[in-house]
Design a protein around this motif. Structure first.
Motif, PDB file in Angstrom:
ATOM      1  N   GLN A 143       0.801  -1.218   0.000  1.00 55.46           N
ATOM      2  CA  GLN A 143       0.000   0.000   0.000  1.00 55.46           C
ATOM      3  C   GLN A 143       0.838   1.274   0.000  1.00 55.46           C
ATOM      4  O   GLN A 143       0.291   2.372   0.061  1.00 55.46           O
ATOM      5  N   THR A 144       2.172   1.135  -0.110  1.00 50.93           N
ATOM      6  CA  THR A 144       3.067   2.276   0.026  1.00 50.93           C
ATOM      7  C   THR A 144       3.568   2.751  -1.326  1.00 50.93           C
ATOM      8  O   THR A 144       3.908   1.938  -2.203  1.00 50.93           O
ATOM      9  N   THR A 146       6.436   5.311  -3.303  1.00 52.11           N
ATOM     10  CA  THR A 146       7.668   6.102  -3.260  1.00 52.11           C
ATOM     11  C   THR A 146       8.003   6.516  -4.695  1.00 52.11           C
ATOM     12  O   THR A 146       7.497   5.932  -5.654  1.00 52.11           O
ATOM     13  N   SER A 154       7.411   8.775   1.623  1.00 55.52           N
ATOM     14  CA  SER A 154       6.668   7.543   1.353  1.00 55.52           C
ATOM     15  C   SER A 154       5.356   7.649   2.101  1.00 55.52           C
ATOM     16  O   SER A 154       5.287   8.212   3.197  1.00 55.52           O
ATOM     17  N   PHE A 155       4.298   7.126   1.513  1.00 57.16           N
ATOM     18  CA  PHE A 155       2.993   7.250   2.149  1.00 57.16           C
ATOM     19  C   PHE A 155       2.078   6.101   1.740  1.00 57.16           C
ATOM     20  O   PHE A 155       2.288   5.445   0.715  1.00 57.16           O
ATOM     21  N   THR A 156       1.095   5.884   2.567  1.00 55.48           N
ATOM     22  CA  THR A 156       0.082   4.873   2.308  1.00 55.48           C
ATOM     23  C   THR A 156      -0.987   5.448   1.391  1.00 55.48           C
ATOM     24  O   THR A 156      -1.553   6.502   1.672  1.00 55.48           O
ATOM     25  N   SER A 263      -3.398   6.944  -5.013  1.00 56.31           N
ATOM     26  CA  SER A 263      -3.437   7.941  -3.950  1.00 56.31           C
ATOM     27  C   SER A 263      -3.769   9.274  -4.595  1.00 56.31           C
ATOM     28  O   SER A 263      -3.726   9.423  -5.823  1.00 56.31           O
ATOM     29  N   ILE A 391       4.906  11.338   6.414  1.00 56.81           N
ATOM     30  CA  ILE A 391       5.273  10.869   5.083  1.00 56.81           C
ATOM     31  C   ILE A 391       6.713  11.244   4.719  1.00 56.81           C
ATOM     32  O   ILE A 391       7.268  10.712   3.761  1.00 56.81           O
TER      33      ILE A 391
END
Length: 417
Positions: A143-144, A146, A154-156, A263, A391
């Motif tokens: 779910q990440t 980059t 980096s974020f979900t 996202s 993040i």
């Protein structure tokens, strides 16, 4: 897995599939399948440019993106028994990238992209400050997300469809076209344009052909904006567990879906601001007979967002007011206030080593939150943008020691006309 009603072969273009979707709104686009209230089913979705954007370090493909081809929509799906005046209930049971593939040439095969669109080809929310095309490629690990083009974060992802909606009636379609053409006529040569009129070139209309195709193509509405039927609303929180209630304007409702994002930040401010990808949705549908009158719903959808969002606990936020960069006072202009908030966030992140373009791409792709925080205190609206601090690889909070510096890496690819 629910019944797989709309399959897409990743090796073939959108128009060369077992079933043909569409990229325009019109009541006469034929359904690809009929489902019953209470049914669950799976739908594959092509990324909105049908594979025109590549996983590379050039932004030429964003600069030259074929905007007359979007969006590649899966459907329409007719719902048995649906009639004008009903409410269509759509539950998102699951949503994700192209399944069982982690690498390949299509967005959704382990990667996705964010683009800042050039002023001469669509533009963006901050088009005057960013008139050229830029691109960021994002890699998926579970779910990440980059990116080599926006390092240090980096974020979900909150995976969601950017576009869902029902078909317009002939009367509603005519109203769309009339009001949008009237807007265009106020400044017909503006860049970016004020609206997009019907465009027969590149129109995909399911199985329609010949004279019927040509007539519908000349009338059908572009899918770019949100409208009464839902459409391209780009609401990032419409993820797993979401329930939506759509007004029904034609027999069968003729529901369509597409434009999946891994996202997105609130507002999708770069225009191609979510992390675009192809993938799948599992959906469940039902009806509320006569629901439009019962609940006073005539020109909008109702949403119950899912509860699977990433849980960020700390935020850094930036405010903006309705004063232009030249110092001109505007009256309660919330759109301008949000632009100023975004520009303040970009200026701030630039102090940590990011280029303005990298910061802009980040705000379009990461799960930032945008809010209209004050809309009554004349003459200034106040809008805010919230960025989750977790993040970042570095501490981005203000401190006496000054901003830490990231390595901006290769930067965001740029392409100009």
């Amino acid at each position: 897995m629910p019944q797989h009603l709309f399959r897409l072969d990743s090796s073939r273009p959108f128009t060369d599939q077992e079933k043909t979707g569409h990229n325009r709104w019109h009541p006469e686009v034929p359904p690809v399948a009929t489902v019953k209230p209470g049914d669950s089913f799976r739908v594959d979705c092509r990324e909105w440019f049908d594979g025109a954007i590549r996983n590379d370090d050039s932004a030429d493909d964003i600069r030259d993106a074929p905007v007359s081809k979007v969006h590649a929509l899966s459907g329409p799906f007719a719902i048995e028994g649906a009639e004008p005046g009903d409410l269509l209930i759509v539950d998102i049971l699951d949503v994700g990238p192209i399944p069982q593939e982690d690498s390949g040439p299509l967005a959704g095969q382990g990667w996705g992209y964010t683009g800042i669109f050039a002023k001469q080809n669509g533009g963006s929310f901050l088009v005057d400050q960013f008139p050229d095309a830029y691109k960021a490629i994002w890699d998926f690990s579970g779910q990440t997300a980059t990116s080599r083009h926006v390092p240090g974060v980096s974020f979900t992802g909150i995976i969601h469809p950017g576009l869902m909606g029902t078909a317009p009636s002939a009367d509603l379609l005519a109203r769309w076209n009339a009001r949008e053409q009237a807007l265009i006529d106020t400044d017909p040569h503006r860049l970016p344009p004020l609206a997009l009129p019907p465009e027969p070139q590149d129109a995909i209309l399911g199985t329609l052909s010949g004279d019927a195709h040509d007539r519908v193509a000349a009338e059908a509405a572009r899918t770019a904006p949100p409208r009464e039927n839902g459409g391209n609303q780009d609401i990032k929180n419409l993820t797993r567990g979401t329930r939506i209630f759509y007004p029904v304007y034609v027999i069968g409702a003729n529901f369509s879906v597409g434009d999946l994002h891994f996202s997105q930040g609130d507002g999708e401010i770069t225009f191609c601001g979510g992390i675009e990808m192809g993938g799948f949705l599992d959906l469940h549908v039902d009806l509320i007979k006569g629901g439009m009158e019962t609940y006073g719903v005539t020109e909008n959808a109702i949403f119950m967002p899912g509860n699977t969002d990433p849980q960020y606990a700390e935020w850094i936020s930036f405010s903006g007011t309705s004063v232009t960069l030249d110092g001109e006072q505007r009256y309660l202009d919330s759109q301008l206030a949000y632009q100023r908030a975004c520009l303040h966030a970009i200026d701030y992140l630039s102090k940590f080593g990011y280029s303005p373009e990298q910061a802009y791409l980040l705000l379009g792709a990461a799960p930032v939150e945008g809010r209209f925080s004050g809309v009554v205190d004349i003459p200034n609206s106040c809008a805010t943008i919230y960025i989750p601090t977790a993040i970042f690889d570095i501490d981005v909070r203000p401190s006496a020691s000054g901003p830490a510096q990231i390595d901006p890496g290769i930067g965001a690819p740029r392409s100009s006309f």
